[in-house]
Enzyme design. Structure first.
Site, mmCIF file in Angstrom:
data_model
loop_
_atom_site.group_PDB
_atom_site.id
_atom_site.type_symbol
_atom_site.label_atom_id
_atom_site.label_comp_id
_atom_site.label_asym_id
_atom_site.label_seq_id
_atom_site.Cartn_x
_atom_site.Cartn_y
_atom_site.Cartn_z
ATOM 1 N N SER A 16 0.793 -1.231 0.000
ATOM 2 C CA SER A 16 0.000 0.000 0.000
ATOM 3 C C SER A 16 0.825 1.280 0.000
ATOM 4 C CB SER A 16 -0.948 0.010 1.200
ATOM 5 O OG SER A 16 -1.776 -1.098 1.122
ATOM 6 N N THR A 59 -4.469 -4.077 8.249
ATOM 7 C CA THR A 59 -4.139 -5.416 7.764
ATOM 8 C C THR A 59 -3.854 -6.359 8.934
ATOM 9 O OG1 THR A 59 -2.840 -6.654 6.141
ATOM 10 C CG2 THR A 59 -1.664 -4.928 7.336
ATOM 11 N N LYS A 63 -7.791 -6.572 11.535
ATOM 12 C CA LYS A 63 -9.044 -6.215 10.846
ATOM 13 C C LYS A 63 -10.276 -6.395 11.731
ATOM 14 C CE LYS A 63 -7.383 -7.101 6.207
ATOM 15 N NZ LYS A 63 -7.519 -7.838 4.966
ATOM 16 N N ASN A 84 -11.000 -3.087 6.811
ATOM 17 C CA ASN A 84 -9.652 -2.878 6.252
ATOM 18 C C ASN A 84 -9.430 -1.432 5.813
ATOM 19 O OD1 ASN A 84 -11.175 -2.874 3.874
ATOM 20 N ND2 ASN A 84 -9.460 -3.661 2.700
ATOM 21 N N GLY A 126 -8.900 -21.367 5.848
ATOM 22 C CA GLY A 126 -8.726 -20.316 6.853
ATOM 23 C C GLY A 126 -10.048 -19.646 7.171
ATOM 24 N N GLY A 128 -10.100 -16.383 8.919
ATOM 25 C CA GLY A 128 -9.795 -15.033 9.420
ATOM 26 C C GLY A 128 -10.572 -13.959 8.684
ATOM 27 N N ALA A 130 -10.035 -12.041 5.974
ATOM 28 C CA ALA A 130 -10.191 -12.103 4.518
ATOM 29 C C ALA A 130 -11.174 -13.206 4.114
ATOM 30 C CB ALA A 130 -8.838 -12.331 3.852
ATOM 31 N N GLY A 229 -3.395 -12.908 -5.462
ATOM 32 C CA GLY A 229 -4.198 -11.849 -4.854
ATOM 33 C C GLY A 229 -3.903 -10.446 -5.363
HETATM 34 P P1 NAP Z 1 -6.120 -13.325 9.478
HETATM 35 O O1 NAP Z 1 -7.330 -12.586 9.904
HETATM 36 O O2 NAP Z 1 -4.958 -13.420 10.397
HETATM 37 O O3 NAP Z 1 -6.614 -14.794 9.047
HETATM 38 C C1 NAP Z 1 -5.765 -15.778 8.552
HETATM 39 C C2 NAP Z 1 -6.374 -17.140 8.871
HETATM 40 O O4 NAP Z 1 -5.526 -18.112 8.311
HETATM 41 C C3 NAP Z 1 -6.430 -17.443 10.348
HETATM 42 O O5 NAP Z 1 -7.625 -17.027 10.901
HETATM 43 C C4 NAP Z 1 -6.263 -18.939 10.384
HETATM 44 O O6 NAP Z 1 -7.535 -19.560 10.267
HETATM 45 C C5 NAP Z 1 -5.472 -19.261 9.144
HETATM 46 N N1 NAP Z 1 -4.053 -19.521 9.432
HETATM 47 C C6 NAP Z 1 -3.128 -18.662 9.913
HETATM 48 N N2 NAP Z 1 -1.925 -19.268 10.018
HETATM 49 C C7 NAP Z 1 -2.108 -20.538 9.596
HETATM 50 C C8 NAP Z 1 -1.250 -21.664 9.462
HETATM 51 N N3 NAP Z 1 0.031 -21.607 9.781
HETATM 52 N N4 NAP Z 1 -1.778 -22.819 8.978
HETATM 53 C C9 NAP Z 1 -3.086 -22.894 8.641
HETATM 54 N N5 NAP Z 1 -3.951 -21.871 8.761
HETATM 55 C C10 NAP Z 1 -3.457 -20.705 9.214
HETATM 56 O O7 NAP Z 1 -5.523 -12.693 8.145
HETATM 57 P P2 NAP Z 1 -6.322 -12.073 6.905
HETATM 58 O O8 NAP Z 1 -6.398 -10.621 7.052
HETATM 59 O O9 NAP Z 1 -7.581 -12.856 6.742
HETATM 60 O O10 NAP Z 1 -5.289 -12.363 5.708
HETATM 61 C C11 NAP Z 1 -5.012 -13.691 5.343
HETATM 62 C C12 NAP Z 1 -4.149 -13.752 4.082
HETATM 63 O O11 NAP Z 1 -4.824 -13.143 2.995
HETATM 64 C C13 NAP Z 1 -2.814 -13.022 4.189
HETATM 65 O O12 NAP Z 1 -1.842 -13.746 3.482
HETATM 66 C C14 NAP Z 1 -3.072 -11.692 3.511
HETATM 67 O O13 NAP Z 1 -1.906 -11.120 2.962
HETATM 68 C C15 NAP Z 1 -4.025 -12.136 2.419
HETATM 69 N N6 NAP Z 1 -4.911 -11.038 1.999
HETATM 70 C C16 NAP Z 1 -4.762 -10.574 0.745
HETATM 71 C C17 NAP Z 1 -5.574 -9.560 0.309
HETATM 72 C C18 NAP Z 1 -5.430 -9.047 -1.087
HETATM 73 O O14 NAP Z 1 -5.913 -7.953 -1.363
HETATM 74 N N7 NAP Z 1 -4.819 -9.807 -1.961
HETATM 75 C C19 NAP Z 1 -6.562 -9.007 1.144
HETATM 76 C C20 NAP Z 1 -6.692 -9.534 2.423
HETATM 77 C C21 NAP Z 1 -5.846 -10.545 2.845
HETATM 78 P P3 NAP Z 1 -7.982 -20.636 11.395
HETATM 79 O O15 NAP Z 1 -7.780 -19.929 12.695
HETATM 80 O O16 NAP Z 1 -9.389 -20.936 11.056
HETATM 81 O O17 NAP Z 1 -7.082 -21.815 11.233
#
Ligand code: NAP
Length: 246
Positions: A16, A59, A63, A84, A126, A128, A130, A229
């Site tokens: 960003s 991020t 979030k 976000n 996952g 979380g 996103a 993404g």
């Molecule tokens: P978040 O709220 O931390 O959620 C990530 C989820 O992934 C966690 O809730 C967990 O789900 C699971 N997780 C985390 N570590 C893990 C591991 N080692 N093994 C298995 N599952 C795991 O993060 P977020 O904001 O949703 O973002 C998640 C990903 O999406 C990141 O890589 C981020 O960069 C990407 N993203 C990209 C965009 C884009 O515009 N391209 C936008 C948003 C996010 P459980 O607790 O259910 O296991």
């Protein structure tokens, strides 16, 4: 000068600040975009008090945690429980912080031309922030959504151990919303039955750094259409900019 910024825990490779600062320079906008790397949200008020602050992005992992610090939520952010984008407004000496979710717009822009009739069932890896935006878009398309999580099993949320080849074969749309395989952990691979993937699959990784995770590479090798993404990222940023300027 108008100030914008990104709140998160680890921001050294975030997109960003370079995206917005380049935009400001190219379009002669008197503004600046900074990274606010926070270990916790305990001192979030210091960021909120920055002079000239007009908007923030949020991020991982804040979030959901940011919500109690905001004055208002847009209905979509409220429904998802995930913010976000924050818009700062000042009226009659009062400053107001309102939360939005632009990941939904970003993900919709990412998939809209790739989505096909046979993508009737989706598997979201996952649960979380996103994942909620992704599920919202897919449910609007009328797709049946299941999740894989490390947490306790619930209705339509399965454990990684339960996911077998049959599961993969019957979910022709698979979306990774975990950070597994994200820079610098390039050698980490999502553990699924890759041999059950075929050319009918649309496999999406929300990760944009690297451009092709091992998850996407293995899926592409089995004939799947794969998307990273990046387009989501760019589109959610455009939407944030629109909200800050409304
Ligand atoms: P978040 O709220 O931390 O959620 C990530 C989820 O992934 C966690 O809730 C967990 O789900 C699971 N997780 C985390 N570590 C893990 C591991 N080692 N093994 C298995 N599952 C795991 O993060 P977020 O904001 O949703 O973002 C998640 C990903 O999406 C990141 O890589 C981020 O960069 C990407 N993203 C990209 C965009 C884009 O515009 N391209 C936008 C948003 C996010 P459980 O607790 O259910 O296991």
């Amino acid at each position: 000068m108008t100030q914008y910024g990104l709140i998160g825990r680890s921001l050294s490779h975030s997109f960003s600040s370079s995206f917005f600062n380049k935009k400001f320079k190219e379009e002669n906008i008197n503004a600046s975009y900074a990274n606010y790397e926070l270990e916790t949200l305990d001192n979030i008020k210091d960021v909120f008090q920055i002079n000239g602050l007009n908007g923030l992005n949020v991020t991982i992992p804040y979030k959901e945690q940011i919500i109690p610090f905001l004055d208002k939520l847009d209905p979509l952010a409220e429904k998802l429980g995930s913010v976000n984008t924050i818009k700062v407004t000042r009226e009659k000496g009062k400053t107001e912080f309102k939360g939005f979710n632009t990941d939904v717009f970003g993900f919709h822009q990412l998939i809209r031309t790739y989505f096909k009739q046979h993508h009737e069932k989706a598997l979201i890896l996952g649960t979380g922030g996103a994942s909620k935006a992704v599920a919202h878009v897919l449910l609007e398309y009328g797709i049946d959504v299941n999740f894989i999580s490390r947490k306790q099993k619930q209705k339509n949320i399965y454990n990684w151990e339960e996911m077998n080849a049959y599961f993969i074969k019957h979910h022709l749309l698979i979306v990774n919303t975990t950070p597994v395989g994200m820079f610098p952990d390039l050698d980490k691979k999502i553990p699924i039955f890759y041999d059950a993937i075929n050319s009918k699959h649309l496999v999406i990784d929300l990760i944009y750094n690297p451009k092709e995770t091992l998850f996407l590479k293995e899926s592409k090798n089995r004939g799947a259409i794969t998307l990273n993404g990046e387009a989501m990222l760019i589109n959610q940023a455009f939407k944030s900019w629109e909200i800050w300027n409304q």
